[in-house]
Enzyme design. Structure first.
Site, PDB file in Angstrom:
ATOM      1  CB  CYS A 131     -70.425  35.433 -21.816  1.00 28.91           C
ATOM      2  SG  CYS A 131     -68.970  34.372 -21.648  1.00 28.91           S
ATOM      3  CB  ILE A 192     -79.895  31.794 -28.591  1.00 29.71           C
ATOM      4  CG1 ILE A 192     -79.391  30.687 -29.528  1.00 29.71           C
ATOM      5  CG2 ILE A 192     -81.374  31.841 -28.464  1.00 29.71           C
ATOM      6  CD1 ILE A 192     -79.777  29.279 -29.169  1.00 29.71           C
ATOM      7  CG  ASN A 193     -73.919  33.834 -26.039  1.00 23.38           C
ATOM      8  OD1 ASN A 193     -73.189  32.917 -26.427  1.00 23.38           O
ATOM      9  ND2 ASN A 193     -73.445  34.976 -25.585  1.00 23.38           N
ATOM     10  CB  THR A 194     -73.070  29.150 -26.426  1.00 23.44           C
ATOM     11  OG1 THR A 194     -72.604  29.893 -25.287  1.00 23.44           O
ATOM     12  CG2 THR A 194     -72.283  29.546 -27.653  1.00 23.44           C
ATOM     13  N   GLY A 218     -73.204  25.889 -33.065  1.00 27.85           N
ATOM     14  CA  GLY A 218     -73.109  25.098 -34.294  1.00 27.85           C
ATOM     15  C   GLY A 218     -74.473  24.593 -34.735  1.00 27.85           C
ATOM     16  N   GLY A 244     -77.452  31.300 -34.288  1.00 30.35           N
ATOM     17  CA  GLY A 244     -77.381  29.935 -33.768  1.00 30.35           C
ATOM     18  C   GLY A 244     -77.408  28.908 -34.880  1.00 30.35           C
ATOM     19  CB  THR A 267     -70.085  27.731 -34.937  1.00 27.78           C
ATOM     20  OG1 THR A 267     -70.376  28.284 -33.662  1.00 27.78           O
ATOM     21  CG2 THR A 267     -69.306  26.451 -34.760  1.00 27.78           C
TER      22      THR A 267
HETATM   23  C1  SIN Z   1     -66.370  33.545 -24.214  1.00 32.91           C
HETATM   24  O1  SIN Z   1     -65.504  34.400 -24.449  1.00 32.91           O
HETATM   25  O2  SIN Z   1     -66.262  32.753 -23.256  1.00 32.91           O
HETATM   26  C2  SIN Z   1     -67.587  33.425 -25.086  1.00 32.91           C
HETATM   27  C3  SIN Z   1     -68.314  34.706 -25.216  1.00 32.91           C
HETATM   28  C4  SIN Z   1     -69.809  34.590 -25.158  1.00 32.91           C
HETATM   29  O3  SIN Z   1     -70.361  33.493 -25.065  1.00 32.91           O
HETATM   30  O4  SIN Z   1     -70.470  35.628 -25.183  1.00 32.91           O
END
Ligand code: SIN
Length: 304
Positions: A131, A192-194, A218, A244, A267
């Site tokens: 995160c 992947i995460n963001t 997205g 992703g 997303t």
């Molecule tokens: C968040 O709650 O800020 C996003 C969670 C994440 O990216 O794992």
């Protein structure tokens, strides 16, 4: 035979489709749109030891081909989750993936100690080392291969539950972090995460998000995720869950060819909550038309 069934290590899923953490809470709201049992799994909102209100101010911003979020791990806390939401997830008929977040090594250890006694209701722990919206833990640990290896091996000692490590794309070498998770004893990695991003209001010249930065998700991030899955697939022995920018069935297939055993969808479900219903029927048709079981696609990339 169910053409959509897949395995992520020892975890059998009736479909490769898992709802991505942070985009579905614990599934309750989406259960008003469709029967959750069509899903392979649901990954819970990232949980912490204590409840969190999340980051203040503006936390979400739409962007071209995606969105930025800086939610800041808003969640009711793990004890409340165990008491009030875990049974709902178990009864949904989808595999229960619990997303575990923390601000320190000790937090992750305490979280796993709290969850392990409920292991009969849980299919896998998804350890959130990615995160980007909190100052400590998560991505800070998840950017450092030695820290990933250390925490994974500590958690491995505490539970027999499958441990999936959710990794951040905000690193120079995703193979190094994925291999560190594997060396620590992870059963799978989630990629992947963001991607960390920012938008600016040109009138005020201030970032749109009150936290200044946020995580970008997205359709625009899909090529980055596909590249990372394909790279990791060449070096890992453990399975990969791809995530992703998935928005249609062809995206699922692309991830699986790149090396994913299952995928997470997030997303796009915020735009079209019942998207997994369409994805399921489109994937079934694809399998039937091509006389193929979906799991046979994993890692079939033909490189130039
Ligand atoms: C968040 O709650 O800020 C996003 C969670 C994440 O990216 O794992």
């Amino acid at each position: 035979m169910n053409a959509l069934s897949v395995n992520v290590g020892s975890v059998n899923l009736k479909s490769p489709l898992i709802l991505a953490s942070g985009t579905c809470n614990f599934g309750r709201e989406l259960s008003e749109y469709y029967d959750l049992k069509i899903l392979g799994g649901i990954s819970s909102k990232g949980l912490t030891i204590k409840p969190r209100a999340g980051n203040p101010g503006v936390r979400v911003a739409e962007c071209d081909s995606g969105m930025l979020n800086s939610v800041g791990l808003q969640n009711p806390g793990v004890d409340y989750f165990i008491e009030n939401d875990l049974d709902f997830m178990r009864d949904s008929g989808a595999a229960v993936i619990v997303n575990v977040a923390g601000h320190s090594y000790e937090d992750y250890i305490e979280m796993v100690k709290k969850l392990d006694p409920h292991k009969e209701k849980i299919d896998a722990l998804e350890i959130n080392l990615s995160c980007p919206n909190v100052k400590e833990g998560c991505m800070t640990i998840g950017s450092d291969p030695s820290a990933i290896r250390y925490i994974t091996s500590e958690l491995r000692k505490l539970t027999d539950l499958p441990i999936w490590i959710k990794l951040t794309p905000n690193v120079t070498d995703i193979k190094a972090t994925a291999l560190a998770a594997q060396a620590g004893g992870a059963d799978a990695v989630v990629l992947i995460n963001t991607l960390m991003g920012m938008r600016i209001d040109i009138r005020t010249r201030r970032p749109v998000l009150t936290n200044n930065t946020g995580g970008y998700s997205g359709p625009a991030v899909k090529p980055v995720a596909i590249r990372m899955v394909a790279e990791c697939s060449q070096v890992l022995d453990i399975p990969i869950v791809g995530c992703g920018g998935i928005a249609d069935y062809k995206d699922v297939i692309e991830f699986m060819i790149a090396g994913a055993s299952a995928v997470e969808v997030g997303t796009a479900c915020l735009v079209h909550p019942a998207l997994p219903v369409d994805l399921t029927s489109d994937l079934e048709k694809y399998c039937e038309d091509n006389n193929i079981a979906l799991k046979d696609l994993t890692g079939t990339l033909q490189r130039w």
